[in-house]
Design a protein around this motif. Structure first.
Motif, PDB file in Angstrom:
ATOM      1  N   GLU A   1       0.817  -1.205   0.000  1.00  0.00           N
ATOM      2  CA  GLU A   1       0.000   0.000   0.000  1.00  0.00           C
ATOM      3  C   GLU A   1       0.856   1.262   0.000  1.00  0.00           C
ATOM      4  O   GLU A   1       0.528   2.249  -0.667  1.00  0.00           O
ATOM      5  N   ALA A   2       1.971   1.244   0.740  1.00  0.00           N
ATOM      6  CA  ALA A   2       2.835   2.421   0.785  1.00  0.00           C
ATOM      7  C   ALA A   2       3.421   2.720  -0.594  1.00  0.00           C
ATOM      8  O   ALA A   2       3.507   3.884  -1.001  1.00  0.00           O
ATOM      9  N   LEU A   3       3.817   1.684  -1.323  1.00  0.00           N
ATOM     10  CA  LEU A   3       4.367   1.892  -2.658  1.00  0.00           C
ATOM     11  C   LEU A   3       3.275   2.318  -3.624  1.00  0.00           C
ATOM     12  O   LEU A   3       3.498   3.154  -4.510  1.00  0.00           O
ATOM     13  N   ARG A   4       2.087   1.795  -3.441  1.00  0.00           N
ATOM     14  CA  ARG A   4       0.952   2.206  -4.275  1.00  0.00           C
ATOM     15  C   ARG A   4       0.736   3.724  -4.162  1.00  0.00           C
ATOM     16  O   ARG A   4       0.603   4.428  -5.168  1.00  0.00           O
ATOM     17  N   ALA A   5       0.728   4.215  -2.942  1.00  0.00           N
ATOM     18  CA  ALA A   5       0.539   5.647  -2.726  1.00  0.00           C
ATOM     19  C   ALA A   5       1.719   6.443  -3.284  1.00  0.00           C
ATOM     20  O   ALA A   5       1.536   7.528  -3.855  1.00  0.00           O
ATOM     21  N   GLU A   6       2.923   5.915  -3.137  1.00  0.00           N
ATOM     22  CA  GLU A   6       4.103   6.612  -3.658  1.00  0.00           C
ATOM     23  C   GLU A   6       4.048   6.730  -5.176  1.00  0.00           C
ATOM     24  O   GLU A   6       4.405   7.778  -5.746  1.00  0.00           O
ATOM     25  N   LEU A   7       3.606   5.675  -5.853  1.00  0.00           N
ATOM     26  CA  LEU A   7       3.539   5.701  -7.316  1.00  0.00           C
ATOM     27  C   LEU A   7       2.497   6.701  -7.811  1.00  0.00           C
ATOM     28  O   LEU A   7       2.709   7.370  -8.821  1.00  0.00           O
ATOM     29  N   VAL A   8       1.383   6.803  -7.109  1.00  0.00           N
ATOM     30  CA  VAL A   8       0.389   7.820  -7.474  1.00  0.00           C
ATOM     31  C   VAL A   8       0.984   9.208  -7.327  1.00  0.00           C
ATOM     32  O   VAL A   8       0.824  10.080  -8.196  1.00  0.00           O
ATOM     33  N   ALA A   9       1.705   9.437  -6.234  1.00  0.00           N
ATOM     34  CA  ALA A   9       2.343  10.736  -6.021  1.00  0.00           C
ATOM     35  C   ALA A   9       3.419  10.995  -7.079  1.00  0.00           C
ATOM     36  O   ALA A   9       3.557  12.133  -7.560  1.00  0.00           O
ATOM     37  N   PHE A  10       4.158   9.966  -7.439  1.00  0.00           N
ATOM     38  CA  PHE A  10       5.197  10.108  -8.467  1.00  0.00           C
ATOM     39  C   PHE A  10       4.557  10.474  -9.803  1.00  0.00           C
ATOM     40  O   PHE A  10       5.022  11.381 -10.502  1.00  0.00           O
ATOM     41  N   ARG A  11       3.459   9.796 -10.138  1.00  0.00           N
ATOM     42  CA  ARG A  11       2.763  10.104 -11.390  1.00  0.00           C
ATOM     43  C   ARG A  11       2.251  11.536 -11.395  1.00  0.00           C
ATOM     44  O   ARG A  11       2.357  12.252 -12.407  1.00  0.00           O
TER      45      ARG A  11
ATOM     46  N   GLU B   1      -6.237   6.538 -11.600  1.00  0.00           N
ATOM     47  CA  GLU B   1      -4.907   6.159 -11.121  1.00  0.00           C
ATOM     48  C   GLU B   1      -4.833   4.751 -10.565  1.00  0.00           C
ATOM     49  O   GLU B   1      -3.733   4.225 -10.331  1.00  0.00           O
ATOM     50  N   SER B   2      -5.974   4.090 -10.385  1.00  0.00           N
ATOM     51  CA  SER B   2      -5.919   2.672 -10.000  1.00  0.00           C
ATOM     52  C   SER B   2      -5.303   1.830 -11.109  1.00  0.00           C
ATOM     53  O   SER B   2      -4.858   0.710 -10.874  1.00  0.00           O
ATOM     54  N   ALA B   3      -5.251   2.386 -12.324  1.00  0.00           N
ATOM     55  CA  ALA B   3      -4.620   1.678 -13.437  1.00  0.00           C
ATOM     56  C   ALA B   3      -3.135   1.451 -13.190  1.00  0.00           C
ATOM     57  O   ALA B   3      -2.548   0.503 -13.741  1.00  0.00           O
ATOM     58  N   ILE B   4      -2.501   2.293 -12.386  1.00  0.00           N
ATOM     59  CA  ILE B   4      -1.082   2.090 -12.085  1.00  0.00           C
ATOM     60  C   ILE B   4      -0.879   0.768 -11.370  1.00  0.00           C
ATOM     61  O   ILE B   4       0.021  -0.012 -11.706  1.00  0.00           O
ATOM     62  N   THR B   5      -1.723   0.492 -10.392  1.00  0.00           N
ATOM     63  CA  THR B   5      -1.641  -0.778  -9.674  1.00  0.00           C
ATOM     64  C   THR B   5      -1.838  -1.959 -10.625  1.00  0.00           C
ATOM     65  O   THR B   5      -1.115  -2.960 -10.565  1.00  0.00           O
ATOM     66  N   VAL B   6      -2.821  -1.838 -11.511  1.00  0.00           N
ATOM     67  CA  VAL B   6      -3.090  -2.907 -12.472  1.00  0.00           C
ATOM     68  C   VAL B   6      -1.873  -3.155 -13.354  1.00  0.00           C
ATOM     69  O   VAL B   6      -1.476  -4.304 -13.601  1.00  0.00           O
ATOM     70  N   GLY B   7      -1.257  -2.075 -13.836  1.00  0.00           N
ATOM     71  CA  GLY B   7      -0.083  -2.228 -14.686  1.00  0.00           C
ATOM     72  C   GLY B   7       1.079  -2.876 -13.963  1.00  0.00           C
ATOM     73  O   GLY B   7       1.781  -3.733 -14.522  1.00  0.00           O
ATOM     74  N   VAL B   8       1.310  -2.481 -12.715  1.00  0.00           N
ATOM     75  CA  VAL B   8       2.383  -3.100 -11.927  1.00  0.00           C
ATOM     76  C   VAL B   8       2.106  -4.586 -11.727  1.00  0.00           C
ATOM     77  O   VAL B   8       3.004  -5.428 -11.885  1.00  0.00           O
ATOM     78  N   GLU B   9       0.870  -4.926 -11.376  1.00  0.00           N
ATOM     79  CA  GLU B   9       0.504  -6.333 -11.203  1.00  0.00           C
ATOM     80  C   GLU B   9       0.736  -7.119 -12.491  1.00  0.00           C
ATOM     81  O   GLU B   9       1.241  -8.248 -12.468  1.00  0.00           O
ATOM     82  N   LEU B  10       0.341  -6.537 -13.618  1.00  0.00           N
ATOM     83  CA  LEU B  10       0.506  -7.203 -14.905  1.00  0.00           C
ATOM     84  C   LEU B  10       1.979  -7.469 -15.196  1.00  0.00           C
ATOM     85  O   LEU B  10       2.370  -8.580 -15.564  1.00  0.00           O
ATOM     86  N   PHE B  11       2.817  -6.447 -15.037  1.00  0.00           N
ATOM     87  CA  PHE B  11       4.228  -6.585 -15.393  1.00  0.00           C
ATOM     88  C   PHE B  11       4.984  -7.506 -14.443  1.00  0.00           C
ATOM     89  O   PHE B  11       5.846  -8.279 -14.873  1.00  0.00           O
TER      90      PHE B  11
END
Length: 412
Positions: free
Chosen positions: A21-31, A386-396
């Protein structure tokens, strides 16, 4: 965002690499930070520095590309020489204004916007890299992986050829990527065997001839009429000289000539794009377009100068790598999270990588479920769920794990 039932999520209990969850929030902030500071192709210095700093913080050793922007980063044992899976992101923005009026992270740079979702692509690959790096430290990454953060996708013929020249594909056996799709709901991806995008070239035409008074057009080249006929007749001529299934289309975006209503000018200009669906027609297109323009220009005694600028060939998905993405998404989110997608007439320089190694691109859903009027790409009001970021990370991450395991079993 809701998920499918547990019965549709067999991989969650099998594949490691869940996004904390912490990385999820960080990636949204990074985006959002990238979204606020968009940079055009080959000028992505701030973006490159931000990526480099975050990867180094994770103990990785990214290398900036020879062009000065963009970078690559390998994850895995250095002495493992088996072909890697590459995860590619494009990092540049578009030269258009951000027109979102109620958005805390709208662009702060005039006439610049991340209106194609490259900030999402970049955050996905960064997140996947950080998760895979942790798996490597735990001894659970079966095969090395390369992250490619490529500049200048929006600048024909794209930044991919320069990246390839910089050696980004050395040691790579397969490559995967995603592209935001506002017609697909977040939580889902679109897949297709074979061509998923089209070829796209740029066309610039200059017409010259004797000008004069509009009272005596018979003594002139009548360039305005000549330019109008080139604009209207060339697309039809070209289309009739190719197989209709190739989808060859000449579309004009600019026509300019003259300064006064009673003066026939001596110069006219047109510019546009040439798009087609298959490689064979793309290779033949320059000669076909040249011939059609010259025919029309000669009818009006106009001298034509044609600048045909090669863009990108179609992205042709490899069936095996496409199925890898299908398996990865099924493992993470279930088979119902995947839909078939059509071939787009848009161009993507990911295609240049596929001239060298097999690979595939998925369409990453970024439409908020229930949204009636999705904001389209290359528009100033474009935004992504931005939930798509999580989906993309899961996919890759799932693709990297499944690819490593399957090719290890096969001895590849």
């Amino acid at each position: 965002m809701s998920r499918e039932s547990e019965a549709d999520l067999p991989g969650e209990a099998v594949l490691p690499g869940a996004l904390p969850e912490a990385l999820r929030a960080e990636l949204v902030a990074f985006r959002r930070d990238l979204h606020m500071h968009p940079e055009l192709g080959n000028h992505e210095f701030r973006t490159t520095a931000a990526l480099k700093a975050r990867l180094e913080l994770a103990g990785l050793e990214p290398r900036v590309l020879d062009t000065g922007t963009g970078l690559i980063c390998d994850i895995g044992d250095r002495d493992d020489v088996r072909p890697m899976l590459a995860l590619r992101a494009d990092i540049d923005a578009l030269p258009i204004p951000d027109t979102k009026t109620e958005c805390a992270y709208r662009s702060t740079v005039p006439d610049r916007a991340h209106a194609c979702g490259h900030d999402v692509h970049t955050s996905v690959v960064l997140g996947a890299g950080l998760v895979l790096a942790e798996l490597h430290r735990e001894g659970r990454l079966p095969r090395p992986v390369r992250l490619i953060f490529q500049p200048a996708e929006e600048v024909l013929p794209g930044g991919a050829p320069d990246a390839i020249e910089s050696g980004v594909l050395e040691g790579v056996g397969r490559i995967i990527g995603v592209h935001c799709d506002p017609k697909v709901d977040a939580g889902r991806i679109g897949l297709r065997h074979g061509a998923i995008t089209s070829a796209c070239d740029r066309l610039e035409v200059a017409l010259d001839g004797a000008g004069g008074h509009t009272a005596r057009p018979h003594l002139t080249t009548d360039l305005v009429t000549a330019a109008a006929r080139v604009a209207t007749d060339v697309p039809g001529l070209v289309a009739r000289r190719t197989d209709a299934r190739s989808g060859l289309a000449v579309t004009w975006g600019r026509i300019e000539s003259g300064h006064a209503c009673n003066v026939i000018p001596n110069h006219a200009e047109l510019s546009g794009t040439v798009r087609c669906l298959d490689l064979a027609t793309w290779r033949a297109a320059p000669d076909l377009v040249h011939a059609a323009i010259d025919e029309i220009a000669n009818m009006y005694r106009a001298k034509s100068e044609i600048n045909y600028i090669r863009g990108v060939p179609p992205v042709v998905n490899d069936p095996v790598v496409t199925d890898l993405l299908r398996d990865a998404m099924t493992a993470r989110r279930g088979v119902h999270s995947i839909e078939d997608t059509e071939q787009s007439l848009g161009g993507e320089d990911f295609s240049w990588y596929l001239e060298h190694v097999p690979g595939a691109m998925a369409r990453l859903g970024v439409r908020t479920p229930g949204e009636r009027a999705p904001r389209d790409l290359h528009q100033g009001d474009f935004d992504a769920d931005e939930s798509a970021i999580t989906v993309g990370v899961e996919l890759f991450t799932a693709a990297a794990l499944l690819d490593g395991a399957s090719r290890s079993d096969a001895g590849a």
